[in-house]
Write an enzyme that holds these catalytic residues in place. Structure first.
Site, PDB file in Angstrom:
ATOM      1  N   ILE A   1       0.838  -1.203   0.000  1.00  0.00           N
ATOM      2  CA  ILE A   1       0.000   0.000   0.000  1.00  0.00           C
ATOM      3  C   ILE A   1       0.873   1.255   0.000  1.00  0.00           C
ATOM      4  CG2 ILE A   1      -1.760   1.294   1.270  1.00  0.00           C
ATOM      5  CD1 ILE A   1      -2.824  -1.455   2.250  1.00  0.00           C
TER       6      ILE A   1
ATOM      7  N   ASP B   1      11.025   2.142   5.987  1.00  0.00           N
ATOM      8  CA  ASP B   1      10.525   0.812   6.294  1.00  0.00           C
ATOM      9  C   ASP B   1      11.532   0.135   7.214  1.00  0.00           C
ATOM     10  OD1 ASP B   1       8.304  -1.176   4.778  1.00  0.00           O
ATOM     11  OD2 ASP B   1       9.956  -2.243   5.760  1.00  0.00           O
TER      12      ASP B   1
ATOM     13  N   ALA C   1      -4.149   1.956   8.165  1.00  0.00           N
ATOM     14  CA  ALA C   1      -3.499   0.642   8.303  1.00  0.00           C
ATOM     15  C   ALA C   1      -4.284  -0.238   9.271  1.00  0.00           C
ATOM     16  CB  ALA C   1      -2.057   0.813   8.751  1.00  0.00           C
ATOM     17  N   ARG C   2      -4.025  -0.081  10.558  1.00  0.00           N
ATOM     18  CA  ARG C   2      -4.701  -0.883  11.575  1.00  0.00           C
ATOM     19  C   ARG C   2      -4.856  -0.031  12.821  1.00  0.00           C
ATOM     20  NH1 ARG C   2      -6.630  -3.884   8.831  1.00  0.00           N
ATOM     21  NH2 ARG C   2      -6.482  -6.114   8.601  1.00  0.00           N
TER      22      ARG C   2
ATOM     23  N   ASP D   1      -9.072   5.716   9.218  1.00  0.00           N
ATOM     24  CA  ASP D   1      -9.996   4.708   8.689  1.00  0.00           C
ATOM     25  C   ASP D   1     -10.089   3.522   9.639  1.00  0.00           C
ATOM     26  OD1 ASP D   1     -11.657   3.616   6.545  1.00  0.00           O
ATOM     27  OD2 ASP D   1     -10.038   2.181   6.185  1.00  0.00           O
TER      28      ASP D   1
ATOM     29  N   GLU E   1     -12.174  -1.465  17.438  1.00  0.00           N
ATOM     30  CA  GLU E   1     -13.254  -1.661  16.450  1.00  0.00           C
ATOM     31  C   GLU E   1     -14.061  -2.890  16.832  1.00  0.00           C
ATOM     32  OE1 GLU E   1     -12.064  -1.720  12.315  1.00  0.00           O
ATOM     33  OE2 GLU E   1     -10.562  -0.184  12.686  1.00  0.00           O
TER      34      GLU E   1
ATOM     35  N   HIS F   1     -13.375   2.065   8.401  1.00  0.00           N
ATOM     36  CA  HIS F   1     -12.599   0.916   7.914  1.00  0.00           C
ATOM     37  C   HIS F   1     -13.091   0.459   6.530  1.00  0.00           C
ATOM     38  CE1 HIS F   1      -9.900  -2.588   9.405  1.00  0.00           C
ATOM     39  NE2 HIS F   1      -9.746  -2.376   8.101  1.00  0.00           N
ATOM     40  N   ILE F   2     -13.022   1.401   5.596  1.00  0.00           N
ATOM     41  CA  ILE F   2     -13.519   1.114   4.244  1.00  0.00           C
ATOM     42  C   ILE F   2     -12.400   1.148   3.209  1.00  0.00           C
ATOM     43  CG2 ILE F   2     -15.908   1.859   4.589  1.00  0.00           C
ATOM     44  CD1 ILE F   2     -14.970   4.613   3.344  1.00  0.00           C
ATOM     45  N   GLY F   3     -11.147   0.996   3.682  1.00  0.00           N
ATOM     46  CA  GLY F   3     -10.019   1.110   2.755  1.00  0.00           C
ATOM     47  C   GLY F   3     -10.153   0.229   1.519  1.00  0.00           C
ATOM     48  N   ALA F   4     -10.597  -0.998   1.731  1.00  0.00           N
ATOM     49  CA  ALA F   4     -10.662  -1.945   0.609  1.00  0.00           C
ATOM     50  C   ALA F   4     -12.052  -1.989  -0.007  1.00  0.00           C
ATOM     51  CB  ALA F   4     -10.280  -3.340   1.102  1.00  0.00           C
TER      52      ALA F   4
END
Ligand SMILES: NC(=O)c1ccc[n+]([C@@H]2O[C@H](COP(=O)([O-])OP(=O)(O)OC[C@H]3O[C@@H](n4cnc5c(N)ncnc54)[C@H](O)[C@@H]3O)[C@@H](O)[C@H]2O)c1
Length: 334
Positions: free
Chosen positions: A172, A191, A260-261, A285, A290, A308-311
């Site tokens: 991503i 990273d 991400a999370r 998101d 949650e 949480h609608i990223g995907a």
């Protein structure tokens, strides 16, 4: 990234009695592919508390993030051969335990990357023009205080020419970098592991352009970015990748996006950084706890929210459905 369609030649395999439960749904194209291959596909949702009694009649189950496949459920289903996760994170599945029991666990990690990256930019473009707040205030005050609101949101800014820091340069993160270059931003990436700084932009008319991100330490990234977006997985031990120390390093007035999370940033520290003016806004998101995020986060005036609608785009769901169907067909073909 157009997926192979369902009407391509799908080998009919001996799937008599092979039953698939798509407990969190599956894109119709993926379902059609499985049915054409001869599987029985049930898409009705079995509630979590009934799964222990009913899942064992299936050979495979596909889930998104809602259904939890925990150790006890796995133990109750000796007939289960495959668990498919439509998406990336497998935190809702006890993967090690399943594999130990001989169950194959697969996911579709790349299918949704572009959709998540676009959502990051929805938060960023909305954030620099205060849309997250304007959308809340106009229904309340738009007819009585239009001029006041116009003044309130008059000091917007552009993304063009600004620096985006990408924390976590995996699938991503790389898609985000491409969109950032397209928007005329500079990009710094960090990273934990070594990575290629090259990304290839696919533009209109089949034009391809290769660009390089700047690489930096986490601290340099935080100190030099106007916007920071985080794309790391859930951290082991649940430790946040971003907390007070990191927010303190960021530029005054910088902004932050987390698609991400939940748990990869410290929400209390984020609220403090927004309240003090250290950070100008945040786009979230994903949330701690949650599906019941904290009310303080939900009602904060400087947070742009999405559930949480990223995907959750048609394109990503189609790619996920097709990839899952191919994985299932390949598995039972063996
Ligand atoms: N919002 C959504 O709906 C949605 C959808 C898909 C994925 N996600 C989440 O997005 C995140 C990224 O997904 P991805 O497909 O890019 O994963 P990925 O595995 O391709 O990339 C993650 C990168 O983060 C790096 N990393 C791990 N810990 C780090 C740390 N502490 N500091 C810096 N880098 C670190 C890894 O080395 C890796 O390169 C995951 O948390 C995933 O669950 C969210």
């Amino acid at each position: 990234m157009k997926p192979e369609k369902a009407d391509t030649l799908i080998p009919k395999i001996n799937t008599e009695m092979i039953k698939i439960l798509a407990n969190d749904g599956i894109d119709p194209i993926g379902k059609e592919m499985l049915e054409k291959a001869g599987f029985q596909v049930d898409t009705q949702n079995i509630p979590q508390e009934e799964l222990a009694l009913r899942l064992d009649e299936y050979d495979a189950v596909t889930v998104r993030s809602a259904t939890k496949i925990r150790r006890e459920l796995i133990d109750a289903c000796p007939n289960l051969k495959l668990i498919g996760r439509g998406g990336v994170g497998m935190d809702n599945i006890d993967v090690e335990h399943a594999r130990m029991k001989g169950i194959t666990v697969v996911n579709t990690p790349a299918s949704s990357s572009l959709s998540v990256a676009e959502l990051v930019f929805a938060h960023l473009f909305g954030g620099v023009r205060f849309l997250y707040d304007a959308n809340r205030q106009l229904p309340l005050q738009g007819a009585t205080n239009f001029a006041g609101l116009k003044k309130k949101y008059a000091k917007g800014s552009e993304l063009h020419g600004k620096t985006l820091g990408i924390l976590g340069f995996g699938r991503i993160g790389r898609e985000v970098a491409k969109l950032a270059f397209g928007a005329g931003m500079d990009v710094i990436a960090y990273d934990l592991y070594e990575f290629s700084p090259e990304v290839e932009l696919h533009l209109a008319n089949d034009t391809r352009v290769s660009m390089r991100v700047k690489t930096a330490s986490k601290e340099e990234l935080l100190r030099n970015s106007d916007f920071v977006t985080v794309h790391v997985p859930a951290q082991s031990g649940g430790l946040p990748a971003l907390g007070k120390a990191e927010f303190d390093m960021m530029k005054d007035g910088a902004a932050l996006v987390n698609c991400a999370r939940g748990g990869v940033l410290d929400e209390e520290a984020l609220i403090a950084a927004l309240d003090s003016g250290k950070l100008s806004f945040a786009g979230l998101d994903v949330f701690d706890g949650e599906p019941t995020p904290s009310q303080k986060i939900l009602s904060h005036p400087k947070i742009s929210l999405s559930p949480h609608i990223g995907a959750a785009t048609g394109e990503a769901q189609e790619r996920i459905g097709v990839e899952l169907a191919n994985l299932i067909i390949d598995f039972f073909k063996k």
